[in-house]
Design a protein around this motif. Structure first.
Motif, PDB file in Angstrom:
ATOM      1  N   THR A   1       0.850  -1.194   0.000  1.00 47.72           N
ATOM      2  CA  THR A   1       0.000   0.000   0.000  1.00 47.72           C
ATOM      3  C   THR A   1       0.886   1.245   0.000  1.00 47.72           C
ATOM      4  N   PRO A   2       0.322   2.411  -0.329  1.00 44.99           N
ATOM      5  CA  PRO A   2       1.133   3.637  -0.259  1.00 44.99           C
ATOM      6  C   PRO A   2       1.718   3.895   1.115  1.00 44.99           C
ATOM      7  N   GLU A   3       1.066   3.400   2.155  1.00 48.69           N
ATOM      8  CA  GLU A   3       1.594   3.594   3.514  1.00 48.69           C
ATOM      9  C   GLU A   3       2.774   2.665   3.802  1.00 48.69           C
ATOM     10  N   MET A   4       2.774   1.464   3.217  1.00 48.50           N
ATOM     11  CA  MET A   4       3.843   0.484   3.426  1.00 48.50           C
ATOM     12  C   MET A   4       4.022  -0.318   2.130  1.00 48.50           C
ATOM     13  N   PRO A   5       4.782   0.228   1.173  1.00 44.81           N
ATOM     14  CA  PRO A   5       4.912  -0.435  -0.133  1.00 44.81           C
ATOM     15  C   PRO A   5       5.818  -1.651  -0.096  1.00 44.81           C
ATOM     16  N   LYS A   6       5.836  -2.376  -1.215  1.00 45.83           N
ATOM     17  CA  LYS A   6       6.409  -3.719  -1.262  1.00 45.83           C
ATOM     18  C   LYS A   6       7.883  -3.793  -0.894  1.00 45.83           C
ATOM     19  N   GLN A   7       8.672  -2.734  -1.168  1.00 43.76           N
ATOM     20  CA  GLN A   7      10.110  -2.809  -0.864  1.00 43.76           C
ATOM     21  C   GLN A   7      10.386  -2.942   0.631  1.00 43.76           C
ATOM     22  N   PHE A   8       9.398  -2.594   1.451  1.00 44.98           N
ATOM     23  CA  PHE A   8       9.570  -2.671   2.901  1.00 44.98           C
ATOM     24  C   PHE A   8       8.848  -3.876   3.509  1.00 44.98           C
ATOM     25  N   LEU A   9       8.423  -4.809   2.646  1.00 45.84           N
ATOM     26  CA  LEU A   9       7.678  -5.978   3.104  1.00 45.84           C
ATOM     27  C   LEU A   9       8.463  -7.262   2.867  1.00 45.84           C
ATOM     28  N   ASP A  10       8.182  -8.248   3.713  1.00 47.60           N
ATOM     29  CA  ASP A  10       8.689  -9.606   3.495  1.00 47.60           C
ATOM     30  C   ASP A  10       7.667 -10.312   2.609  1.00 47.60           C
ATOM     31  N   ILE A  11       7.636  -9.929   1.369  1.00 48.30           N
ATOM     32  CA  ILE A  11       6.577 -10.372   0.464  1.00 48.30           C
ATOM     33  C   ILE A  11       6.701 -11.851   0.109  1.00 48.30           C
ATOM     34  N   LEU A  12       7.923 -12.412   0.212  1.00 45.68           N
ATOM     35  CA  LEU A  12       8.144 -13.813  -0.153  1.00 45.68           C
ATOM     36  C   LEU A  12       8.161 -14.749   1.055  1.00 45.68           C
ATOM     37  N   GLY A  13       8.019 -14.198   2.243  1.00 46.46           N
ATOM     38  CA  GLY A  13       8.042 -15.037   3.438  1.00 46.46           C
ATOM     39  C   GLY A  13       9.418 -15.568   3.778  1.00 46.46           C
ATOM     40  N   THR A  14      10.475 -14.782   3.487  1.00 45.76           N
ATOM     41  CA  THR A  14      11.864 -15.219   3.734  1.00 45.76           C
ATOM     42  C   THR A  14      12.405 -14.755   5.080  1.00 45.76           C
ATOM     43  N   GLY A  15      11.685 -13.862   5.751  1.00 50.24           N
ATOM     44  CA  GLY A  15      12.193 -13.267   6.980  1.00 50.24           C
ATOM     45  C   GLY A  15      12.942 -11.975   6.738  1.00 50.24           C
ATOM     46  N   LYS A  16      13.053 -11.546   5.468  1.00 50.28           N
ATOM     47  CA  LYS A  16      13.730 -10.295   5.121  1.00 50.28           C
ATOM     48  C   LYS A  16      12.862  -9.515   4.143  1.00 50.28           C
ATOM     49  N   THR A  17      12.890  -8.187   4.282  1.00 50.90           N
ATOM     50  CA  THR A  17      12.164  -7.359   3.332  1.00 50.90           C
ATOM     51  C   THR A  17      12.972  -7.248   2.038  1.00 50.90           C
ATOM     52  N   LEU A  18      12.309  -6.786   0.983  1.00 53.67           N
ATOM     53  CA  LEU A  18      12.987  -6.688  -0.308  1.00 53.67           C
ATOM     54  C   LEU A  18      14.152  -5.713  -0.264  1.00 53.67           C
ATOM     55  N   ILE A  19      14.018  -4.597   0.449  1.00 55.68           N
ATOM     56  CA  ILE A  19      15.131  -3.650   0.507  1.00 55.68           C
ATOM     57  C   ILE A  19      16.294  -4.231   1.317  1.00 55.68           C
ATOM     58  N   GLN A  20      15.992  -5.015   2.339  1.00 57.51           N
ATOM     59  CA  GLN A  20      17.064  -5.684   3.086  1.00 57.51           C
ATOM     60  C   GLN A  20      17.785  -6.701   2.208  1.00 57.51           C
ATOM     61  N   MET A  21      17.049  -7.414   1.374  1.00 51.67           N
ATOM     62  CA  MET A  21      17.663  -8.361   0.455  1.00 51.67           C
ATOM     63  C   MET A  21      18.513  -7.645  -0.598  1.00 51.67           C
ATOM     64  N   THR A  22      18.079  -6.453  -1.006  1.00 50.98           N
ATOM     65  CA  THR A  22      18.844  -5.663  -1.970  1.00 50.98           C
ATOM     66  C   THR A  22      20.198  -5.276  -1.390  1.00 50.98           C
ATOM     67  N   VAL A  23      20.203  -4.773  -0.172  1.00 51.55           N
ATOM     68  CA  VAL A  23      21.468  -4.425   0.478  1.00 51.55           C
ATOM     69  C   VAL A  23      22.364  -5.651   0.590  1.00 51.55           C
ATOM     70  N   GLU A  24      21.800  -6.746   1.010  1.00 50.71           N
ATOM     71  CA  GLU A  24      22.569  -7.975   1.226  1.00 50.71           C
ATOM     72  C   GLU A  24      23.301  -8.425  -0.037  1.00 50.71           C
ATOM     73  N   ARG A  25      22.632  -8.318  -1.204  1.00 54.84           N
ATOM     74  CA  ARG A  25      23.273  -8.825  -2.420  1.00 54.84           C
ATOM     75  C   ARG A  25      24.404  -7.933  -2.907  1.00 54.84           C
ATOM     76  N   PHE A  26      24.475  -6.688  -2.414  1.00 53.80           N
ATOM     77  CA  PHE A  26      25.556  -5.786  -2.831  1.00 53.80           C
ATOM     78  C   PHE A  26      26.692  -5.696  -1.819  1.00 53.80           C
ATOM     79  N   LEU A  27      26.590  -6.415  -0.706  1.00 54.09           N
ATOM     80  CA  LEU A  27      27.636  -6.331   0.309  1.00 54.09           C
ATOM     81  C   LEU A  27      28.983  -6.840  -0.198  1.00 54.09           C
TER      82      LEU A  27
END
Length: 349
Positions: A21-47
């Motif tokens: 939703t506009p209040e909490m969009p997908k990049q800040f959600l654990d949309i895949l049920g992995t325990g990490k949000t999409l933005i957290q996964m993005t940071v992780e892959r660039f470490l």
């Protein structure tokens, strides 16, 4: 030469309503049920290519607090809050100008915050090659995704070579095609999905913006004396809206003659709709993917169920069942192109 990573995190992900939703969009959600949000996964892959203190996030003012909460190791001064959305060219110009003022020879990777990559080693290797290339040239390198279907929802990059892992010249950028054109792109083999990931030197992007988007460069020139000072936020509020509302693709990529591409599969997806989410979730023997709260399925197949509460679903095939904060969606996956329209109707009452 240091590497910096700029993450763009201002979108609202409306096609994944009601979970995004506009209040909490997908990049800040654990949309895949992995325990990490999409933005957290993005940071992780660039470490593997960037130190944590060299990450930057450009987002809306309304999401800055969410970014701080989810990524507490990123320096607070590297979370750049846009006072209003102006598309990706002004967002990128702002972040890269700030980087260049303190790191004049930096290499920069710009990436969306809401995609996933399953082949992280292959992706990291491609990013490393691109960074080595831009460190010694005035070129821009973009990441192309080898298509596995005639997708009409992505823009395409036409390249001079089809060899994955090789940096080659870009012939042209193509807008989202119709089905027949997408099928031709796939058969010709010289076309790649545009993932919206770019690599360049800060000096290169500044020169390109001055040449192809001079009005945006002029706004940055006017605001830059305030950067890293107490008046930055106030100056940004007064002047950022003067930037042309335009994507970096239109502003620079489609005009420049010095763009290269490195391609690969990488297991990439922008998770732009529920079908994409379903494909990247763990599924049971009937093809059902379930995450969120508690769900009981009976006689169902090929469904994605994402709920915060409890739900019982019976007899559905190829459906989306999604719920959050009292809003519910039940929709055939084949008809999900109507989700944005349906959610807007509900918001209007």
């Amino acid at each position: 030469m240091e590497t910096h990573v700029v993450i763009m995190a201002g979108g609202i992900g409306s096609r994944l309503w009601p979970v995004s939703t506009p209040e909490m969009p997908k990049q800040f959600l654990d949309i895949l049920g992995t325990g990490k949000t999409l933005i957290q996964m993005t940071v992780e892959r660039f470490l593997g290519v960037c130190r944590m203190e060299n990450f930057w996030v450009v987002t809306s003012e309304r999401y800055a607090g969410i970014v701080r909460a989810q990524l507490p190791e990123i320096p607070d001064g590297h979370i750049l809050a846009e006072p209003e959305p102006r598309n990706t060219a002004p967002c990128i110009a702002y972040a890269c100008r700030k980087i260049s003022m303190r790191h004049g020879d930096a290499n920069v990777v710009v990436t969306p915050s809401d995609a996933i990559v399953t082949d992280v080693p292959g992706f990291s290797a491609a990013i490393g090659k691109a960074l080595a290339f831009t460190a010694t040239s005035s070129s821009i390198v973009t990441i192309g995704i080898v298509p596995d279907r005639p997708e009409t929802g992505y823009g395409y990059i036409c390249a001079c070579d089809r060899v994955p892992g090789k940096i080659c010249k870009v012939r042209s950028f193509k807008e989202k095609p119709d089905r027949q054109t997408a099928e031709r792109y796939l058969s010709e083999g010289m076309y790649f999905w545009n993932a919206g990931i770019f690599v360049w030197n800060v000096g290169t992007i500044e020169r390109q913006l001055r040449q192809y988007a001079p009005s945006i460069a002029e706004v940055m020139d006017a605001m830059a004396p305030s950067f890293y000072t107490e008046s930055e936020r106030e100056v940004l509020a007064r002047h950022f809206g003067e930037c042309e509302k335009i994507s970096i693709d239109y502003a620079v990529m489609e005009k420049s003659d010095d763009i290269h591409v490195i391609s690969g599969d990488f297991g990439w997806s922008d998770l732009g709709n529920w079908s994409a989410v379903w494909k990247h979730m763990e599924r049971d023997g009937s093809g059902n993917a379930v995450t969120g709260g508690g769900a009981v399925l009976s006689g169902c197949s090929n469904c994605v169920v994402h709920v915060s509460g409890h739900v019982a679903v019976e007899g559905l095939d190829g459906f989306i069942v999604a719920e959050k904060d009292g809003s519910m969606l039940v929709c055939r996956m084949s008809e999900e192109q109507h989700i944005r329209e349906l959610s807007e109707k509900l918001r209007r009452g």
